[in-house]
Scaffold this motif. Structure first.
Motif, PDB file in Angstrom:
ATOM      1  N   VAL A 148       0.839  -1.203   0.000  1.00  0.00           N
ATOM      2  CA  VAL A 148       0.000   0.000   0.000  1.00  0.00           C
ATOM      3  C   VAL A 148       0.877   1.257   0.000  1.00  0.00           C
ATOM      4  CG1 VAL A 148      -1.693   1.344   1.311  1.00  0.00           C
ATOM      5  CG2 VAL A 148      -1.965  -1.137   1.119  1.00  0.00           C
ATOM      6  N   ILE A 149       1.919   1.245   0.852  1.00  0.00           N
ATOM      7  CA  ILE A 149       2.823   2.401   0.941  1.00  0.00           C
ATOM      8  C   ILE A 149       3.514   2.645  -0.396  1.00  0.00           C
ATOM      9  CG2 ILE A 149       4.942   3.267   2.019  1.00  0.00           C
ATOM     10  CD1 ILE A 149       4.036   1.738   4.575  1.00  0.00           C
ATOM     11  N   VAL A 150       3.999   1.560  -1.012  1.00  0.00           N
ATOM     12  CA  VAL A 150       4.686   1.688  -2.303  1.00  0.00           C
ATOM     13  C   VAL A 150       3.718   2.182  -3.377  1.00  0.00           C
ATOM     14  CG1 VAL A 150       5.806   0.407  -4.172  1.00  0.00           C
ATOM     15  CG2 VAL A 150       6.472  -0.004  -1.797  1.00  0.00           C
ATOM     16  N   ALA A 151       2.518   1.604  -3.407  1.00  0.00           N
ATOM     17  CA  ALA A 151       1.538   1.980  -4.434  1.00  0.00           C
ATOM     18  C   ALA A 151       1.170   3.460  -4.332  1.00  0.00           C
ATOM     19  CB  ALA A 151       0.287   1.110  -4.312  1.00  0.00           C
ATOM     20  N   ILE A 152       0.885   3.921  -3.114  1.00  0.00           N
ATOM     21  CA  ILE A 152       0.515   5.328  -2.930  1.00  0.00           C
ATOM     22  C   ILE A 152       1.693   6.240  -3.270  1.00  0.00           C
ATOM     23  CG2 ILE A 152      -0.109   7.079  -1.223  1.00  0.00           C
ATOM     24  CD1 ILE A 152      -1.795   4.925   0.185  1.00  0.00           C
ATOM     25  N   GLY A 153       2.884   5.887  -2.772  1.00  0.00           N
ATOM     26  CA  GLY A 153       4.058   6.732  -2.998  1.00  0.00           C
ATOM     27  C   GLY A 153       4.449   6.824  -4.456  1.00  0.00           C
ATOM     28  N   ILE A 154       4.467   5.680  -5.140  1.00  0.00           N
ATOM     29  CA  ILE A 154       4.923   5.700  -6.530  1.00  0.00           C
ATOM     30  C   ILE A 154       3.916   6.415  -7.421  1.00  0.00           C
ATOM     31  CG2 ILE A 154       3.940   3.492  -7.404  1.00  0.00           C
ATOM     32  CD1 ILE A 154       6.807   3.000  -8.579  1.00  0.00           C
TER      33      ILE A 154
ATOM     34  N   LEU B 214       4.176  10.273  -6.732  1.00  0.00           N
ATOM     35  CA  LEU B 214       5.382  10.807  -7.354  1.00  0.00           C
ATOM     36  C   LEU B 214       5.278  10.822  -8.876  1.00  0.00           C
ATOM     37  CD1 LEU B 214       8.097   9.272  -5.030  1.00  0.00           C
ATOM     38  CD2 LEU B 214       7.696  11.704  -5.420  1.00  0.00           C
ATOM     39  N   GLN B 215       4.600   9.817  -9.450  1.00  0.00           N
ATOM     40  CA  GLN B 215       4.428   9.814 -10.905  1.00  0.00           C
ATOM     41  C   GLN B 215       3.741  11.092 -11.376  1.00  0.00           C
ATOM     42  OE1 GLN B 215       1.375   7.803 -13.072  1.00  0.00           O
ATOM     43  NE2 GLN B 215       2.836   6.512 -14.180  1.00  0.00           N
ATOM     44  N   GLN B 216       2.848  11.639 -10.550  1.00  0.00           N
ATOM     45  CA  GLN B 216       2.160  12.877 -10.897  1.00  0.00           C
ATOM     46  C   GLN B 216       2.942  14.119 -10.476  1.00  0.00           C
ATOM     47  OE1 GLN B 216      -0.450  13.166 -12.888  1.00  0.00           O
ATOM     48  NE2 GLN B 216      -0.160  10.962 -13.107  1.00  0.00           N
TER      49      GLN B 216
ATOM     50  N   ALA C 266       5.204   2.267 -12.960  1.00  0.00           N
ATOM     51  CA  ALA C 266       4.292   2.573 -11.853  1.00  0.00           C
ATOM     52  C   ALA C 266       2.994   1.784 -11.997  1.00  0.00           C
ATOM     53  CB  ALA C 266       4.006   4.072 -11.804  1.00  0.00           C
ATOM     54  N   TRP C 267       2.420   1.775 -13.211  1.00  0.00           N
ATOM     55  CA  TRP C 267       1.182   1.021 -13.442  1.00  0.00           C
ATOM     56  C   TRP C 267       1.425  -0.482 -13.363  1.00  0.00           C
ATOM     57  CZ3 TRP C 267      -3.027   3.608 -12.845  1.00  0.00           C
ATOM     58  CH2 TRP C 267      -3.074   4.965 -13.173  1.00  0.00           C
ATOM     59  N   LEU C 268       2.578  -0.910 -13.826  1.00  0.00           N
ATOM     60  CA  LEU C 268       2.920  -2.331 -13.774  1.00  0.00           C
ATOM     61  C   LEU C 268       3.012  -2.816 -12.331  1.00  0.00           C
ATOM     62  CD1 LEU C 268       3.812  -4.856 -15.367  1.00  0.00           C
ATOM     63  CD2 LEU C 268       6.141  -3.932 -15.345  1.00  0.00           C
ATOM     64  N   LEU C 269       3.669  -2.035 -11.495  1.00  0.00           N
ATOM     65  CA  LEU C 269       3.874  -2.444 -10.106  1.00  0.00           C
ATOM     66  C   LEU C 269       2.570  -2.579  -9.326  1.00  0.00           C
ATOM     67  CD1 LEU C 269       7.071  -0.469  -9.027  1.00  0.00           C
ATOM     68  CD2 LEU C 269       6.801  -2.939  -9.097  1.00  0.00           C
TER      69      LEU C 269
ATOM     70  N   SER D 102      -6.865  -0.217  -6.814  1.00  0.00           N
ATOM     71  CA  SER D 102      -7.724   0.968  -6.725  1.00  0.00           C
ATOM     72  C   SER D 102      -7.096   2.056  -5.875  1.00  0.00           C
ATOM     73  CB  SER D 102      -9.085   0.585  -6.129  1.00  0.00           C
ATOM     74  OG  SER D 102      -9.894  -0.024  -7.095  1.00  0.00           O
ATOM     75  N   ILE D 103      -6.510   1.660  -4.758  1.00  0.00           N
ATOM     76  CA  ILE D 103      -5.878   2.639  -3.866  1.00  0.00           C
ATOM     77  C   ILE D 103      -4.719   3.338  -4.588  1.00  0.00           C
ATOM     78  CG2 ILE D 103      -4.464   2.882  -1.781  1.00  0.00           C
ATOM     79  CD1 ILE D 103      -6.243   0.676  -0.534  1.00  0.00           C
ATOM     80  N   GLY D 104      -3.876   2.545  -5.264  1.00  0.00           N
ATOM     81  CA  GLY D 104      -2.765   3.128  -6.007  1.00  0.00           C
ATOM     82  C   GLY D 104      -3.247   4.050  -7.108  1.00  0.00           C
ATOM     83  N   SER D 105      -4.248   3.587  -7.857  1.00  0.00           N
ATOM     84  CA  SER D 105      -4.779   4.393  -8.951  1.00  0.00           C
ATOM     85  C   SER D 105      -5.425   5.674  -8.434  1.00  0.00           C
ATOM     86  CB  SER D 105      -5.798   3.574  -9.750  1.00  0.00           C
ATOM     87  OG  SER D 105      -6.299   4.319 -10.831  1.00  0.00           O
ATOM     88  N   ALA D 106      -6.172   5.571  -7.334  1.00  0.00           N
ATOM     89  CA  ALA D 106      -6.808   6.756  -6.759  1.00  0.00           C
ATOM     90  C   ALA D 106      -5.757   7.768  -6.299  1.00  0.00           C
ATOM     91  CB  ALA D 106      -7.710   6.361  -5.597  1.00  0.00           C
ATOM     92  N   ALA D 107      -4.653   7.277  -5.718  1.00  0.00           N
ATOM     93  CA  ALA D 107      -3.567   8.176  -5.323  1.00  0.00           C
ATOM     94  C   ALA D 107      -3.020   8.916  -6.546  1.00  0.00           C
ATOM     95  CB  ALA D 107      -2.446   7.386  -4.645  1.00  0.00           C
ATOM     96  N   ASN D 108      -2.922   8.200  -7.663  1.00  0.00           N
ATOM     97  CA  ASN D 108      -2.465   8.819  -8.897  1.00  0.00           C
ATOM     98  C   ASN D 108      -3.386   9.947  -9.325  1.00  0.00           C
ATOM     99  OD1 ASN D 108      -2.540   8.903 -12.068  1.00  0.00           O
ATOM    100  ND2 ASN D 108      -0.556   8.001 -11.555  1.00  0.00           N
ATOM    101  N   TRP D 109      -4.692   9.693  -9.243  1.00  0.00           N
ATOM    102  CA  TRP D 109      -5.648  10.701  -9.692  1.00  0.00           C
ATOM    103  C   TRP D 109      -5.729  11.888  -8.740  1.00  0.00           C
ATOM    104  CZ3 TRP D 109      -6.450  10.633 -14.470  1.00  0.00           C
ATOM    105  CH2 TRP D 109      -6.508   9.432 -15.180  1.00  0.00           C
TER     106      TRP D 109
END
Length: 451
Positions: free
Chosen positions: A246-252, A255-257, A363-366, A381-388
């Motif tokens: 979760v931490i990696v998904a949100i962080g990456i 940062l991608q944005q 980022a999307w792959l991970l 979903s959590i990672g994608s939502a962080a991206n948005w």
């Protein structure tokens, strides 16, 4: 690979094409909409970023639904929202209706962004998952490039008495309908089927996908069975064994944005119109050029993704982005606008190279790889939502920042350079290596670290 397998992965990644198309198309349309609706800079920025409100909601909600109802059904549902959103934006008659239409479109974009990486990861064999998973990002860049070409094709052509920007936005209907048709024939994820107790159905899908390596099918099914024997805590897994993921998904994804990619995608014409005095046609041509760089480099990323470690590529991309953005910032504060224009184009192209070879696809792959199967949908979903959310913040305030720095692009791009520098250390200390490992191996390593 056989043609039917390639077909599956291309149509599975069509959500990425629509993601790119519907986020890129606004770059050429927004200056025209601003003039037609007599909008302020803040209103134009909000129309652009309002899609991100819907995207955040779509990303948050699609994961739990896909864990319950399956990946395939939700892809079809997202295609309905793409079709509806495309029609609504094309027929919008003012600021409020355009914002509502963009939010509806955002629901589809967010759903596709969360659903597609997990779906492709669950279909792909371990040794090719990097390249096949990168198909999503490749389709995003293809969508962005097609959007730029559509902008250029319709610019100044008010066909049948209808304004050019309406045709630009309506052209998204074509890939939306293709996604719907593709969704009808795509297979369900074998890992979703196995987790539901449908082992025979999972085997049939794998037999269709692994025709070049049938000996791997029993191994994959055995690994799925071992994962099913592990204790499951439902959503509790997110805060226990999956907490590092979760931490990696949100962080990456943040940062991608925060390195500024979608400010370039959405507002590049505005940068060269307001920052360097270019006209709309010239600015859109620059966008097309940058879009080509983005697309071609992502093809390269697809070809090399399974040959280099994910972390090494991410570190390389971070360094390239930091240096190019840093030089761009210094340049725009030390020389005249006239002298800085061409070098700025080249530096933005270099920045796009660094992003497209690394942070764009990986980022999307991970986020499709690092979560346990029991919470892969909601984790993605959590990672994608962080991206948005990050996308919304950056996009909403980019034009305001540009105005604050008196239309000197060095200001906002200097901020992006800082976050690109920070991303180096995030990758070094927090991101796990996943290349060449099956999803089940990644999950078992995660469980062992938390035990």
């Amino acid at each position: 690979m056989r043609a039917n397998v390639i077909f599956i992965f291309i149509f599975g990644a069509l959500g990425g094409l629509l993601f790119g198309f519907d986020t890129g198309i606004i770059s050429g349309a927004s200056p025209l909409i601003e003039g037609d609706f007599q909008l302020s800079v803040e209103q134009t920025g909000f129309i652009t970023s309002s899609v991100l409100i819907g995207s955040t909601i779509g990303a948050f909600t699609i994961g739990p639904l896909s864990d319950r109802f399956g990946r395939k059904k939700l892809l079809i549902v997202s295609s309905w929202f793409f079709i509806a959103g495309s029609l609504l934006t094309a027929f919008a008659n003012g600021f409020a209706t355009m914002v509502i239409a963009r939010i509806v479109l955002g629901l589809a974009v967010g759903a596709a962004s969360a659903l597609t990486p997990a779906y492709l990861a669950e279909l792909a064999p371990a040794k090719h998952r990097g390249s096949l998973g990168t198909m999503f990002q490749l389709m995003i860049t293809a969508g962005i490039l097609l959007a730029y070409v559509s902008n250029l094709a319709f610019l100044g052509h008010n066909l049948l008495g209808v304004r050019d920007w309406r045709w630009m936005l309506a052209s998204a209907l074509i890939p939306a309908v293709l996604l719907f048709i593709g969704g009808l024939v795509l297979p369900e994820s074998p890992r979703y089927l196995f987790a539901r107790g449908e082992e025979t159905a999972a085997r049939k899908v794998l037999e269709r996908l692994r025709q070049d390596a049938p000996q791997d099918i029993d191994v994959e099914l055995k690994e799925m069975g071992e994962i099913q024997k592990q204790p499951k805590g439902g959503l509790k897994d997110l805060f226990t064994i999956a907490r590092p993921a979760v931490i990696v998904a949100i962080g990456i994804m943040f940062l991608q944005q925060l390195v500024g990619i979608n400010s370039v995608i959405y507002f590049l014409p505005q940068v060269f119109i307001k920052g360097f005095g270019f006209d709309a046609g010239q600015a859109i041509w620059i966008s097309v050029g940058i879009g080509i760089v983005n697309f071609v480099v992502t093809i390269l990323a697809t070809m090399i993704m399974d040959s280099f470690d994910r972390k090494a590529l991410l570190m390389f991309g971070s360094v390239v982005m930091t240096v190019s953005l840093g030089v761009l910032t210094i340049l725009n504060y030390t020389v005249s606008v006239k002298i800085a224009a061409i070098p700025t184009m080249l530096l933005i192209a270099t920045y796009i190279f660094g992003f497209a070879i690394s942070w764009g696809p990986i980022a999307w792959l991970l986020i499709g790889e690092i979560f346990p199967v029991s919470v892969r949908g909601i984790g993605s979903s959590i990672g994608s939502a962080a991206n948005w959310i990050g996308n919304f913040v950056v996009s909403q305030f980019f034009l305001v920042l540009l105005a604050t720095f008196h239309n000197n692009v060095g200001g906002p791009f200097g901020i992006f350079a800082f976050f690109a520098f920070i991303s180096i250390f995030f990758v070094k200390y927090l991101v796990p290596e996943t290349r060449g490992k099956s999803l089940e191996e990644i999950e078992m390593e995660l469980r062992e670290k938390q035990s």
